[in-house]
Structures are given as structure tokens and as C-alpha cells.
Write a protein that holds these residues in place. Structure first.
Motif, PDB file in Angstrom:
ATOM      1  N   VAL A 313       1.033  -1.117  -0.177  1.00 32.66           N
ATOM      2  CA  VAL A 313      -0.121  -0.092  -0.090  1.00 32.66           C
ATOM      3  C   VAL A 313       1.003   1.279   0.127  1.00 32.66           C
ATOM      4  O   VAL A 313       0.691   2.196  -0.570  1.00 32.66           O
ATOM      5  CB  VAL A 313      -0.877  -0.058   1.162  1.00 32.66           C
ATOM      6  CG1 VAL A 313      -1.818   1.357   1.385  1.00 32.66           C
ATOM      7  CG2 VAL A 313      -1.935  -1.323   1.246  1.00 32.66           C
ATOM      8  N   THR A 316       2.176   1.816  -3.487  1.00 33.68           N
ATOM      9  CA  THR A 316       1.042   2.497  -4.225  1.00 33.68           C
ATOM     10  C   THR A 316       0.946   4.042  -4.068  1.00 33.68           C
ATOM     11  O   THR A 316       0.529   4.721  -5.056  1.00 33.68           O
ATOM     12  CB  THR A 316      -0.073   1.545  -4.271  1.00 33.68           C
ATOM     13  OG1 THR A 316       0.114   0.189  -4.508  1.00 33.68           O
ATOM     14  CG2 THR A 316      -1.305   1.935  -5.166  1.00 33.68           C
ATOM     15  N   SER A 317       0.860   4.253  -2.608  1.00 34.11           N
ATOM     16  CA  SER A 317       0.642   5.523  -2.241  1.00 34.11           C
ATOM     17  C   SER A 317       1.590   6.374  -2.916  1.00 34.11           C
ATOM     18  O   SER A 317       1.554   7.599  -3.408  1.00 34.11           O
ATOM     19  CB  SER A 317       0.670   5.618  -0.699  1.00 34.11           C
ATOM     20  OG  SER A 317       1.847   5.376  -0.320  1.00 34.11           O
ATOM     21  N   HIS A 329      -4.968  -0.313  -6.606  1.00 35.00           N
ATOM     22  CA  HIS A 329      -3.924  -1.256  -5.884  1.00 35.00           C
ATOM     23  C   HIS A 329      -4.729  -2.821  -5.958  1.00 35.00           C
ATOM     24  O   HIS A 329      -5.555  -3.078  -5.248  1.00 35.00           O
ATOM     25  CB  HIS A 329      -3.971  -0.901  -4.467  1.00 35.00           C
ATOM     26  CG  HIS A 329      -2.986  -1.636  -3.593  1.00 35.00           C
ATOM     27  ND1 HIS A 329      -1.696  -1.786  -3.672  1.00 35.00           N
ATOM     28  CD2 HIS A 329      -3.489  -2.383  -2.464  1.00 35.00           C
ATOM     29  CE1 HIS A 329      -1.226  -2.516  -2.448  1.00 35.00           C
ATOM     30  NE2 HIS A 329      -2.347  -3.061  -1.995  1.00 35.00           N
ATOM     31  N   VAL A 335      -5.981   3.702  -4.137  1.00 39.45           N
ATOM     32  CA  VAL A 335      -5.092   4.578  -3.109  1.00 39.45           C
ATOM     33  C   VAL A 335      -5.304   5.939  -3.977  1.00 39.45           C
ATOM     34  O   VAL A 335      -4.873   6.178  -5.203  1.00 39.45           O
ATOM     35  CB  VAL A 335      -3.603   4.043  -3.017  1.00 39.45           C
ATOM     36  CG1 VAL A 335      -2.954   5.116  -2.331  1.00 39.45           C
ATOM     37  CG2 VAL A 335      -3.636   2.775  -2.368  1.00 39.45           C
TER      38      VAL A 335
END
Length: 643
Positions: A313, A316-317, A329, A335
Motif C-alpha cells: 500500500v 502504491t501511495s 492497488h 489509493v
């Protein structure tokens, strides 16, 4: 009434009677056979001449009946074509009827495409596989359209006067077609296509048959034009209905968007907390929602998303913030960055029930804006309260010189803002190494407010007092966020944990010393706590916690010896005393070298693979000497020293 003799009489009246009865041809042949046997030569010749004329009349009657049947079939076809058919059904009606009208073996219709080619759209009686909408370039169909008139041949493949094409010839050859009639479908000044009739034997097409097919082609052209227009009209109606549905849906979504936006703005104006705003956004988007800070910690959540990998995560951020747009994601999870200008306020992890399209995306942008505004409002609250909190922090730093009554009074005031110093806490001394000092102070106020901590500023350094048990871990987290915000590194010293209000002053001294040590060691832009500095941290510590230093460096080895009655500590001492030689250490210990090797492997498993690196070796040797000295001075056994 005629008697039996009149019926069998061989004269012209008998021929007329057979004509009147529409007798078959065999009856005339039987009559001529009898005349040859029973009549004179002159009578026989007269009878043969009469029969020949009867044949002509009989054929004319057959043609008339065939024409009448064809006209009746044509009327039925016209009536059938007036029924509501789509284009495909209509074409099959036409081919089926024309095949029956002229007793053809195969009938098909080719319609003209925009590029001028003919597309085979319907076929009746074909025995080979026909590809849907097979294109034909050239051939009798094009020739008939070019002539604007019917074209026929008794034997197509042998007729060199006709235009041939490979595609058409292959189809005709595969079907075994001989006789062919091609009639253009003309409506007004435009040719819509061609109607083809074929027979698998050599046969001449009569003018009556050509006329019937031409009439049917004219009717068919009108019906095809009408069907095409009707189909276009239906398509337009369907498109209009779909557009109307989309418009109604968009209007409903816009109303929902307005309601959701108004609801979230009302929550913000009424002072709702972050959890309430996040829940309102999740309800509006029909999604599960998590709001995370820039470090990936959850600030608000409407449901648990236990299947998420925090590291994935976080990656992806980074992609979402780089693109300043939502990033996918996995399947069904997004995200979304939360930004205020160029500042990173965190990100949303969103799992919608259905795909977000159209107005939903606008609603997502409004939800992000509402959440960003709530975060900024919280920051504004933190900045407003910062002077009060700074005063509390300053009083805590001066607490050791005050009485216990002052300490109790401070604890009451701190509990009012949610800070309980009876719980573990750490202190950070932060110095930005570039621009953005004021921005860092504002961020620190917001950060401390959001985590029930305190912030103050002293001598150009930002001090943060935060809940936590690991000073080094908290320092790295804060340093990472602040570095990302400012765009350049910060130098940070950390100390802790403390467990009573009176520890704050000591933690402050140790954190500042750690910060100064990093500067002296030319490590500006680094982050460290006292335990990260090894024996130097012991020297800088206000309490000189020898036991804590020994436990930190070789505690796992001491504990293992105590619990398992082993000699790992003695092995380490012999190893260093012999210049890090396993064989000489074995001689000193009077054991086999393999035994020393196995003990060193166990020590590596306990202390980590880097324990023999130069910086760590010095700490290990110093800890061993301190432990041995404490033992010699009878300050306790190794197990007691650990306790």
C-alpha cells in the motif's frame, strides 16, 4: 350428352374436347397413335396439324397459368413485405419468395456497401457454407447494377460475354450453378444491391419469369429502403432513450453529489471529528474507506481491510502522489492522495462496492477536499493551541527544580489534553538542515496534536514529546515524514522512554546531547537515539545506565547462558583475548575448535550477523569488560546484572 362413340371419334372435335378439358400431352399422343392405325393419310395429316396447334394452345395456357400463379405469389409477397420485419428477416422473405416464384434452386440478395463492393446478406437454397456478409468484388451482380437492367445466362461459367470475378465464380462453382439471373435492386436513382436467382441446370429464363423477378425486385427495393430507414429510426430512438436514461441517471447522481457535498460541509462547519467526516465520505461513495497519514498509519477507518499489505500500500501511495491521481492497488482497491497544494496530508485506501465512474469521480474529489479541509482545520486547531502546549512543555522541562505539588498540578493539566506521562514517552530534538523552518514548526504542532503529544521550540530546535516505547523507532518515523514534507533532511536526536513527568528533563538533556553528538560526528541529516550510539550513548546518557548498556549489547548471550548453563560469554572473552582466533580460543578453553565454531554460530544467531563489524565489536568488548568487572566486584552474577 355425348355418347361413348363421340368420345373416341378421331376428328377435330376430339382435339377441341381435349383442349377444353385441358388434357395432358399424353392424351394427344394417344390420339395420333390411333389415327395412324385407323384413319386415312389425309385425315391423319389434318389431325396432326390440329394436334400441333393444340400443343401451341396448351403451352400458352401453361404460360398463362404460370403467369397467374406468379402474379398471385407476387401479390402475396407484396402483402408479406408490408408486415413489420427487420432488415434481415425481410431479405430472407424476398429470397424465399423469388426462389418459389420461378422454381429456382438458389436465391440470394447482395447489398451494396459504401466502398462499392457487394455484401451477401441473405441466401436461400445454398448447400455450401457461406461466410456471413461475404464480400463480392466484380461479377454478374456488379455488371447488372452497372447496366441498370436484368442480366441472365443459361450457362454462367461458359458464358464469356459476362463479367467474371474469382469470388463470384468460386461461389457459383461450389454450388454447381449453371443458369443465372441477376436483377438490380433500384430505388429512385440509387442501386441498393442485386437479387440473384440460379438453377443448377442449363435453362433458359422466360420473359415472364424475368418480368416477375423484376417486379419483385422493385417491390423489394422499396421494402429494403423502408426497412433500412425504420432500422435507422429505431437505432436513433434507442440512442435517444439511452441518452435520456444517462441524463436522468446523471441528474440523480448530481443531486446525490450536491446532497453529499452539503452534508460533508455541514459536518465540517459543525465541528465533526475526522471519523465522522470519513464515514460520511464512505457512505456517499458506497465504499470501505481508510484514511492514512503520510507514514501509512491509519487515522480513520470505516471497516477493517485486513487483507492489505502495508508495504505494498505504501508503494502504491508513492505512485499516487507522484501522479497526483488515484492509483489502482490490486483488484477493486484504490489509493487516493490527500493533498493541500503541494503538501502531502496522507492518502485514502478506498474499496468501492461498484466501479466509480462519471459523477462518482467528482464525488470522490469532493470527499478528498472535505477530508483535506478537516485535516487543515485540525492543524489550525493545533497551531492555535500551540502556545498553551508550548508553555506546558516548558514547565515540564523545568519540573525537576519544582516541588511535587507542581508535578501533580501539571499532570492534571496534561490529562486534560489527553497526555498521560505515566505511560512510556520519548523526546525528540529536531533541527531542520535547510529552508522551511516555520513550515516544520507548524507541521510539528499538528503532528503532536494528532498524537496526544507536546511541542516546543528551544534554541532553534523543535522539541517533540510523544507517546512511545522505542525512541529510535519513533525518531525514524518522524524524520521520514518531516524530510518528505520539507524536501531535505533533518537532524534528530532522541531519548527515552520515560515513565514519569520527572523524566522529561532528563530525556531533554539526553536528546540534545545526542543531537550535538551527531553534529560533532559530521552526521548532520541523520537520526539517532542513545542506544544507536553504542558506548558513546552510555557516556552521553544522563543516568549512565551501565546495566542497560550491557543488556542492549550482549544481553541475549548472557540470558542464553543463564537459561541453558552454557559458556557463550566465556567463549566470547577467550575469542577476543586471542585476537579473534577460534583455534587459539579453543586451546584456551580446552575444547575442540569445532565446539568454538558452533558457539560462535549461536552467538551470531543471538546478536545478529553484524556483531563482528568494527563499530559493534568495540561495543561488545566494552560490554564484556563491564560485565566481568561487575562480577569481580561482586555486584551480582551475570543473571543478576541483567535484572
Amino acid at each position: 350428352m355425348e355418347d361413348e362413340a363421340d368420345i373416341h371419334r378421331l376428328d377435330l372435335l376430339t382435339v377441341l374436347r381435349l383442349l377444353a378439358e385441358e388434357a395432358p400431352v399424353e392424351s394427344y399422343e394417344e390420339l395420333l397413335l390411333r389415327a395412324g392405325q385407323e384413319c386415312s393419310e389425309a385425315e391423319r395429316l389434318r389431325l396432326e396439324q390440329a394436334v400441333r396447334l393444340a400443343y401451341v394452345i396448351h403451352a400458352s395456357q401453361g404460360r398463362r397459368r404460370q403467369r397467374e400463379d406468379g402474379l398471385a405469389e407476387l401479390v402475396d409477397t407484396a402483402r408479406d413485405m408490408t408486415q413489420p420485419h427487420d432488415l434481415g428477416e425481410l431479405l430472407h422473405v424476398i429470397t424465399r419468395r423469388v426462389k418459389r416464384i420461378i422454381s429456382a434452386d438458389v436465391a440470394c440478395i447482395c447489398l451494396r456497401e459504401e466502398d462499392g463492393t457487394l455484401s451477401l446478406r441473405a441466401a436461400e437454397g445454398a448447400t455450401t457454407a457461406i461466410a456471413p456478409e461475404m464480400r463480392l468484388q466484380g461479377g454478374p451482380g456488379h455488371q447488372a447494377i452497372a447496366m441498370g437492367a436484368p442480366l441472365w445466362t443459361a450457362d454462367y461459367l461458359r458464358d464469356t460475354s459476362l463479367e467474371h470475378s474469382p469470388d463470384a465464380d468460386d461461389f457459383i462453382r461450389a454450388e454447381g450453378i449453371k443458369s443465372l439471373l441477376a436483377v438490380p435492386l433500384i430505388h429512385g436513382d440509387s442501386a441498393l444491391g442485386v437479387l440473384l436467382c440460379a438453377v443448377r441446370s442449363v435453362r433458359r429464363v422466360t420473359p415472364d419469369e424475368i418480368g416477375l423477378v423484376c417486379s419483385l425486385a422493385a417491390l423489394g427495393a422499396v421494402a429494403i429502403e423502408r426497412a433500412e430507414r425504420l432500422q435507422d429510426a429505431r437505432s436513433e430512438v434507442s440512442e435517444l432513450e439511452l441518452d435520456g436514461f444517462h441524463a436522468r441517471t446523471s441528474l440523480a447522481r448530481l443531486e446525490q453529489l450536491e446532497d453529499a457535498h452539503g452534508r460533508m460541509m455541514s459536518l465540517l462547519l459543525s465541528g465533526a471529528d475526522l471519523d465522522t467526516v470519513a464515514q460520511a465520505a464512505a457512505d456517499a461513495l458506497d465504499s470501505v474507506l481508510q484514511l492514512r497519514d503520510p507514514a501509512g498509519r491509519i487515522m480513520a477507518a470505516t471497516a477493517d481491510l485486513s487483507d492489505l499489505d502495508d508495504e505494498a500500500v505504501a508503494k502504491t501511495s508513492w505512485e499516487a502522489h507522484a501522479q497526483r491521481a488515484p492509483a489502482a492497488h490490486g483488484e477493486g482497491t484504490w489509493v487516493v492522495p490527500v493533498l493541500a497544494g503541494a503538501e502531502n496530508l496522507g492518502f485514502l485506501v478506498l474499496r468501492p462496492t461498484t466501479a466509480l465512474v462519471g459523477v462518482d469521480q467528482q464525488l470522490l474529489r469532493l470527499a478528498i477536499q472535505a477530508i483535506a479541509l478537516q485535516l487543515l482545520l485540525q492543524r489550525g486547531t493545533a497551531v492555535t493551541q500551540a502556545p498553551v502546549h508550548d508553555t506546558l512543555f516548558d514547565e515540564l522541562l523545568a519540573l525537576p527544580s519544582r516541588g511535587s505539588q507542581q508535578a501533580r498540578y501539571l499532570e492534571q493539566r496534561l490529562s486534560g489534553i489527553g497526555l498521560d506521562l505515566a505511560q512510556p514517552h520519548v523526546l525528540l530534538a529536531i533541527r531542520p538542515e535547510g529552508r522551511g523552518y516555520g513550515r516544520a514548526i507548524v507541521w510539528a504542532s499538528s503532528y503532536a496534536h494528532g498524537r496526544a503529544g507536546l511541542k516546543t521550540v528551544q534554541d532553534g530546535c523543535i522539541m517533540l514529546l510523544l507517546p512511545g516505547t522505542g525512541a529510535s523507532e519513533v525518531a525514524r518515523s518522524v524524520g521520514g515524514e518531516l524530510t518528505a514534507l520539507l524536501g531535505h533532511p533533518v537532524t534528530m536526536g532522541a531519548a527515552g522512554p520515560g515513565r514519569v513527568p520527572g523524566d522529561v528533563g532528563r530525556l531533554h538533556t539526553e536528546a540534545v546531547r545526542c543531537l550535538e553528538a551527531l553534529t560533532t560526528l559530521d552526521a548532520a541529516g541523520s537520526t539517532a537515539a542513545l542506544e544507536d550510539l553504542g558506548f558513546m550513548g552510555l557516556l552521553l546518557s544522563e543516568t549512565h545506565d551501565v546495566t542497560g548498556f550491557i543488556d542492549t549489547v550482549i544481553g541475549p548471550v548472557l540470558g542464553y547462558d543463564h537459561e541453558n548453563a552454557t559458556d557463550l560469554t566465556e567463549t566470547l572473552e577467550a575469542y577476543f583475548a586471542t585476537g579473534a582466533s577460534p583455534s587459539k580460543a579453543a586451546e584456551t578453553l580446552h575444547v575442540h575448535p569445532n565446539t568454538v565454531s558452533r558457539r560462535l554460530e549461536r552467538i551470531t544467531a543471538l546478536l545478529g550477523a553484524r556483531w563482528q563489524q568494527p563499530g559493534r565489536v568495540l561495543d561488545v568488548q566494552l560490554a564484556l569488560r563491564m560485565h566481568r568487572m561487575r562480577t569481580v566486584l561482586h555486584l551480582g552474577s551475570p543473571g543478576a546484572a541483567r535484572s
